[in-house]
Write a protein that holds these residues in place. Structure first.
Motif, PDB file in Angstrom:
ATOM      1  N   SER A 183      -6.686   1.959  -7.018  1.00  0.00           N
ATOM      2  CA  SER A 183      -5.447   1.354  -6.566  1.00  0.00           C
ATOM      3  C   SER A 183      -4.859   0.510  -7.758  1.00  0.00           C
ATOM      4  O   SER A 183      -5.907   0.277  -8.821  1.00  0.00           O
ATOM      5  CB  SER A 183      -5.216   0.458  -5.392  1.00  0.00           C
ATOM      6  N   ALA A 184      -3.719  -0.322  -7.769  1.00  0.00           N
ATOM      7  CA  ALA A 184      -3.617  -1.153  -8.679  1.00  0.00           C
ATOM      8  C   ALA A 184      -4.310  -2.433  -8.395  1.00  0.00           C
ATOM      9  O   ALA A 184      -4.747  -2.579  -7.272  1.00  0.00           O
ATOM     10  CB  ALA A 184      -2.106  -1.468  -8.469  1.00  0.00           C
ATOM     11  N   THR A 242       1.255  -4.652  -7.168  1.00  0.00           N
ATOM     12  CA  THR A 242       2.360  -3.996  -6.638  1.00  0.00           C
ATOM     13  C   THR A 242       3.559  -4.716  -6.156  1.00  0.00           C
ATOM     14  O   THR A 242       4.474  -4.468  -6.293  1.00  0.00           O
ATOM     15  CB  THR A 242       1.932  -2.650  -5.791  1.00  0.00           C
ATOM     16  N   PHE A 282      -1.451   6.607  -5.688  1.00  0.00           N
ATOM     17  CA  PHE A 282      -0.364   6.257  -5.251  1.00  0.00           C
ATOM     18  C   PHE A 282       0.824   7.093  -5.727  1.00  0.00           C
ATOM     19  O   PHE A 282       2.107   6.954  -5.507  1.00  0.00           O
ATOM     20  CB  PHE A 282      -0.259   4.556  -5.658  1.00  0.00           C
ATOM     21  N   ARG A 325       3.522   2.517   0.464  1.00  0.00           N
ATOM     22  CA  ARG A 325       2.532   1.646   0.170  1.00  0.00           C
ATOM     23  C   ARG A 325       1.187   1.963   0.615  1.00  0.00           C
ATOM     24  O   ARG A 325       1.137   2.642   1.957  1.00  0.00           O
ATOM     25  CB  ARG A 325       3.032   0.183   1.066  1.00  0.00           C
ATOM     26  N   GLY A 326       0.237   1.656   0.037  1.00  0.00           N
ATOM     27  CA  GLY A 326      -1.064   2.183   0.567  1.00  0.00           C
ATOM     28  C   GLY A 326      -1.384   3.716   0.323  1.00  0.00           C
ATOM     29  O   GLY A 326      -2.427   4.272   0.602  1.00  0.00           O
TER      30      GLY A 326
HETATM   31  N1  ASP Z   1      -0.734   0.007  -5.168  1.00  0.00           N
HETATM   32  C1  ASP Z   1      -0.227   0.545  -3.846  1.00  0.00           C
HETATM   33  C2  ASP Z   1       0.098  -0.440  -2.833  1.00  0.00           C
HETATM   34  O1  ASP Z   1      -0.270  -1.685  -3.035  1.00  0.00           O
HETATM   35  C3  ASP Z   1      -0.841   1.600  -3.368  1.00  0.00           C
HETATM   36  C4  ASP Z   1      -2.416   1.369  -2.640  1.00  0.00           C
HETATM   37  O2  ASP Z   1      -2.845   0.210  -3.143  1.00  0.00           O
HETATM   38  O3  ASP Z   1      -2.666   2.152  -2.096  1.00  0.00           O
HETATM   39  O4  ASP Z   1       0.748  -0.125  -1.927  1.00  0.00           O
END
Ligand code: ASP
Ligand code: MG
Length: 416
Positions: free
Chosen positions: A41-42, A47, A136, A150-151
Motif C-alpha cells: 500500500s501507500a 492516500t 490499489f 479505499r483499501g
Molecule cells: N492506499 C490506498 C488506501 O489508503 C489503498 C490501500 O491502502 O489498500 O485506501
C-alpha cells in the motif's frame, strides 16, 4: 519452492525504517527459496493526504485526475521497497499497475480488475528477482490510471496471487489475524486459526474490517488461500513459525480445525431503520419504495413487510447511518404521496449484531440460543434476518456492546 504473494498495508510501509523491515522479511522468504511478489500500500496517511490536497483545490475533483493523484502513493512505496531490497543485496524490480499490466474497467475511484498479464512478472521471478507491484491501481482500456477504491491493495494482492496461481497470499497488517469479535469490545476475543471465506465475507461486511471485502470475494472465486498476519513481529522470526501464524481464510469446511458451531460475532454500530407506514398492499409497492432508494444509490440491508390489515401494510428496512438523511429525503419527496403512504418514521440509533458460522448449517437451535441470550439481558429485538450461515438482529445502539459480549460468552467463543 513456492510462488508466494506478500501484501503490506500502509502501517507496515509507514516509514523508511519500517520499509527496511519489510525488505528484511521479504529477503528471508526469498532466501528460503521461494519466488516472492510484493504488493504494498501507500505509506500510512499518504492516500488521505493526497485526497485532502484535491479537496483543497476542488469540492468535486474529476475522478480521472483523482486516480492519477491517489495512485502516486503506491508508486512511491514500491520504489522505496525495491531500493531497500537492493540495499541488502537482493535483486528487485518495481512496477506500477499499468506496466504489468493490471487491466481494469473505467470506473474511476472504484474500478474492477478485468485481467492481469503475468508475462513480465514471471520472467523477472525466473531471473531470481523479487517483483514489487503497486497495490490499489490499474489501467483501463484507454490507458487511464484507475484505482480500486479505499483499501484496494488487498484486492490487488489477491488478484495478482490468483493470476500467478500463487501457493498463498499473505496479507501482512497491523493486526495479527481475524478475531471472534472486535477485541476492543470483548477483551477475551480469540484469534481464529482458520475461517472460511464465506464466514469472512459475513464478518468483513459486518464490521470486522480487516480486509477489503472485494479481496475476500476474489479469494473465494479463485480459491486462493489467503492468510492475514502481523507485520509488527520481528522480521527475522523463524519462517516456519511465521508461515502458520495469523488467520488462514480457507475454502473447505472440513479443513476447519476449530469445530465450534459459531465462528464469530460481527456487528455494525451505524445502522438506521426506516418505516413506511400504511401503504396499500398491492403488487409494485415494494418496488416503488425500495427502487427509489436504490436509484439514489443507497444500500438497503434488512427488509420486512408486515402482515396487511384492511389492505394496508408497513415496510421497514435499514440503511447505513451516513445515508439516512438522504434516504428520508428521497422517501418524503418522491415516494410518500406516490405510493399513498400514511407516514414515514425512522430511528437513526440502531445497531446490528450477527452470529456467524458455517456450523449453523448442521446445527439447530442457534437462533433460539441467540434470542434467549438477548432476552436474559433485557435487550429488545427490533428486526431479524437470517442467511444460511448468519443470524442478525437489529437492536437499540445503547445495547450493542452488551449484546456482543453476552453472545460471545453464550457461544463459548472466549479464549481458553
Ligand atoms: N492506499 C490506498 C488506501 O489508503 C489503498 C490501500 O491502502 O489498500 O485506501
Ligand atoms: Mg487496508
Amino acid at each position: 519452492m513456492a510462488l508466494i504473494v506478500h501484501k503490506y498495508g500502509g502501517t507496515s510501509m509507514g516509514s523508511t525504517e519500517r520499509i527496511k523491515n519489510v525488505a528484511k522479511r521479504v529477503a528471508k522468504w526469498h532466501d528460503a527459496g521461494h519466488q516472492i511478489v510484493v504488493v504494498p500500500s501507500a505509506m500510512s496517511g499518504e492516500t488521505n493526504r493526497l485526497l485532502g490536497l484535491a479537496k483543497e483545490i476542488s469540492a468535486q475533483p474529476d475522478p480521472r485526475e483523482l486516480d492519477m493523484l491517489a495512485s502516486t502513493g503506491e508508486q512511491a512505496s514500491v520504489a522505496l521497497l525495491a531500493m531497500a531490497l537492493q540495499a541488502i543485496g537482493k535483486q528487485a524490480v518495481s512496477y506500477a499497475g499499468w506496466q504489468v499490466a493490471i487491466k481494469t474497467d473505467s470506473a474511476h475511484t472504484k474500478a474492477r480488475i478485468r485481467s492481469i498479464d503475468d508475462t513480465k512478472v514471471r520472467q523477472d521471478l525466473d531471473a531470481g528477482k523479487v517483483v514489487i507491484i503497486t497495490g490499489f491501481q490499474g489501467v483501463d482500456e484507454q490507458g487511464n490510471i484507475t484505482t480500486l477504491g479505499r483499501g484496494g491493495s488487498d484486492t490487488s494482492a489477491v488478484a495478482v496471487a490468483a493470476a500467478l496461481q500463487a501457493a498463498e497470499c499473505l496479507i501482512y497488517t497491523d493486526v495479527d489475524g481475524v478475531y471472534t469479535t472486535d477485541p476492543r469490545v470483548v477483551s477475551d476475543a480469540r484469534r481464529l486459526k482458520t475461517v472460511t471465506f464465506e464466514e469472512m465475507l459475513e464478518m468483513a461486511s459486518l464490521g470486522s474490517k480487516v480486509l477489503q471485502i472485494r479481496s475476500v470475494e476474489f479469494a473465494g472465486n479463485y480459491k486462493m488461500p489467503t492468510r492475514v498476519l502481523s507485520s509488527l513481529t520481528d522480521p527475522l522470526m523463524p519462517l516456519e513459525e511465521e508461515a502458520i501464524s495469523g488467520t488462514l481464510i480457507s475454502f473447505e469446511e472440513d479443513t476447519k480445525m476449530e469445530q465450534a458451531t459459531i465462528t464469530g460475532i460481527a456487528f455494525n454500530r451505524d445502522e438506521t431503520k426506516i418505516t413506511v407506514l400504511g401503504v396499500p398492499d398491492r403488487p409494485g409497492i415494494a418496488y416503488q419504495i425500495l427502487g427509489a432508494v436504490a436509484d439514489a444509490n443507497i444500500e438497503v440491508d434488512m427488509i420486512i413487510q408486515n402482515q396487511s390489515v384492511d389492505g394496508k401494510t408497513d415496510f421497514t428496512f435499514t440503511v447505513p447511518r451516513g445515508e439516512y438523511t438522504k434516504a428520508m429525503d428521497v422517501l418524503n419527496e418522491k415516494v410518500k404521496t406516490h405510493v399513498g403512504a400514511a407516514s414515514i418514521t425512522g430511528d437513526a440509533k440502531v445497531s446490528k449484531v450477527s452470529v456467524v458460522g458455517v456450523g449453523m448449517r448442521s446445527h439447530v437451535g442457534i437462533a433460539s440460543q441467540m434470542f434467549r441470550t438477548l432476552s436474559e439481558e433485557g435487550i429488545n429485538i427490533q428486526m431479524i434476518s437470517t442467511s444460511e450461515i448468519k443470524i442478525s438482529v437489529l437492536i437499540d445502539e445503547k445495547y450493542m456492546e452488551l449484546a456482543v459480549r453476552a453472545l460471545h460468552k453464550a457461544f463459548g467463543l472466549e479464549s481458553a
